[in-house]
Scaffold this active site. Structure first.
Site, mmCIF file in Angstrom:
data_model
loop_
_atom_site.group_PDB
_atom_site.id
_atom_site.type_symbol
_atom_site.label_atom_id
_atom_site.label_comp_id
_atom_site.label_asym_id
_atom_site.label_seq_id
_atom_site.Cartn_x
_atom_site.Cartn_y
_atom_site.Cartn_z
ATOM 1 N N ASP A 1 45.062 45.201 44.536
ATOM 2 C CA ASP A 1 45.783 43.941 44.361
ATOM 3 C C ASP A 1 47.281 44.230 44.373
ATOM 4 O O ASP A 1 47.757 45.075 43.610
ATOM 5 C CB ASP A 1 45.397 43.273 43.043
ATOM 6 C CG ASP A 1 43.904 42.955 42.960
ATOM 7 O OD1 ASP A 1 43.213 43.095 43.993
ATOM 8 O OD2 ASP A 1 43.443 42.578 41.874
ATOM 9 N N ASP B 1 36.201 31.290 43.866
ATOM 10 C CA ASP B 1 36.705 31.722 42.564
ATOM 11 C C ASP B 1 36.295 30.678 41.535
ATOM 12 O O ASP B 1 36.755 29.532 41.597
ATOM 13 C CB ASP B 1 38.223 31.861 42.606
ATOM 14 C CG ASP B 1 38.682 32.805 43.711
ATOM 15 O OD1 ASP B 1 37.981 33.801 43.963
ATOM 16 O OD2 ASP B 1 39.730 32.538 44.331
#
Length: 242
Positions: A10, A132
């Site tokens: 990330d 998500d």
């Protein structure tokens, strides 16, 4: 289809980070060299998951780092974060991405999403839809900041005809190493025949096995790997069982 484990890289402000619930202010790991981090993971894993967190939140762009990872790291690379136009998809494909993970635009602009899918398929690139979800299994968008107004299962039903697979992330346990939300895996795999990747809360080999047994095509792991709580060699053994 062989089970896969994919480490997550990330990227926030040019750094490799691990976040709690996707919040850039809540970092549990930070490295100044995402490319080197990706290279280290490539010694164990055939895929790397790269997320441009800044782009996902509309606060920046880390294309240079994504390009270097695709070029310099000996692994396939799936990229997510801020892919909201066919032009952006084309840029990432040109940088060397092997798979794109598309979230927000799939829910906010059907036409733009269709164009992204067309561009990817023209290049032989898969598109996985990012699902998500919160603790109520409702889908979140815009860097997990907004409710998409649709449940996990309804979202899967919507995209089954156009997506190549899904990346389902249990946001409420993301980065916390408190165990997976097994119901998220079961709901996802039960609603589609397409491959489902799962992320969120993985803390042990046992969690990975639970996701596999629930039907996941694979898992994306971040925090547990970076904190040294899961041995990459053990994950290799798990993948080789297939």
């Amino acid at each position: 289809m062989a089970f896969v484990v994919i480490p997550s890289v990330d990227v926030v402000e040019g750094k490799c980070v691990q976040l709690v619930e996707g919040d850039p202010e809540r970092r549990t790991f930070e490295s100044d060299d995402p490319v080197e981090t990706a290279h280290q993971w490539s010694e164990f894993f055939p895929w790397i998951h790269v997320v441009d967190v800044d782009a996902a939140r509309g606060e920046g762009d880390n294309s240079d780092i994504i390009g270097r990872i695709c070029e310099e790291v000996d692994a396939k690379v799936q990229v997510g974060g801020g892919i909201r136009s066919a032009e952006r998809a084309e840029e990432l494909i040109e940088l060397g991405a092997d798979r794109l993970i598309v979230g927000t635009v799939a829910f906010t602009d059907k036409d733009d999403f269709s164009k992204i899918v067309d561009v990817c398929h023209d290049h032989g690139i898969e598109v996985f839809v990012a699902l998500d979800v919160n603790e109520n299994h409702e889908v979140l968008v815009s860097g997990w900041k907004e409710d998409a107004g649709v449940t996990l299962e309804d979202a899967i039903e919507r995209f089954n005809e156009v997506a190549d697979g899904y990346l389902t992330t249990a946001v409420h346990v993301e980065g916390k190493e408190m165990g997976i939300d097994e119901k998220v895996v079961e709901k996802s795999t039960g609603a589609t025949d397409l491959p489902v990747l799962y992320a969120g809360g993985i803390a042990s080999i046992k969690d990975v096995k639970r996701a596999k047994e629930a039907g996941a095509y694979g898992v994306v792991i971040g925090t547990a790997l970076y904190h040294g709580d899961i041995d990459p060699v053990a994950l290799l053994d798990l993948m080789e069982e297939d």
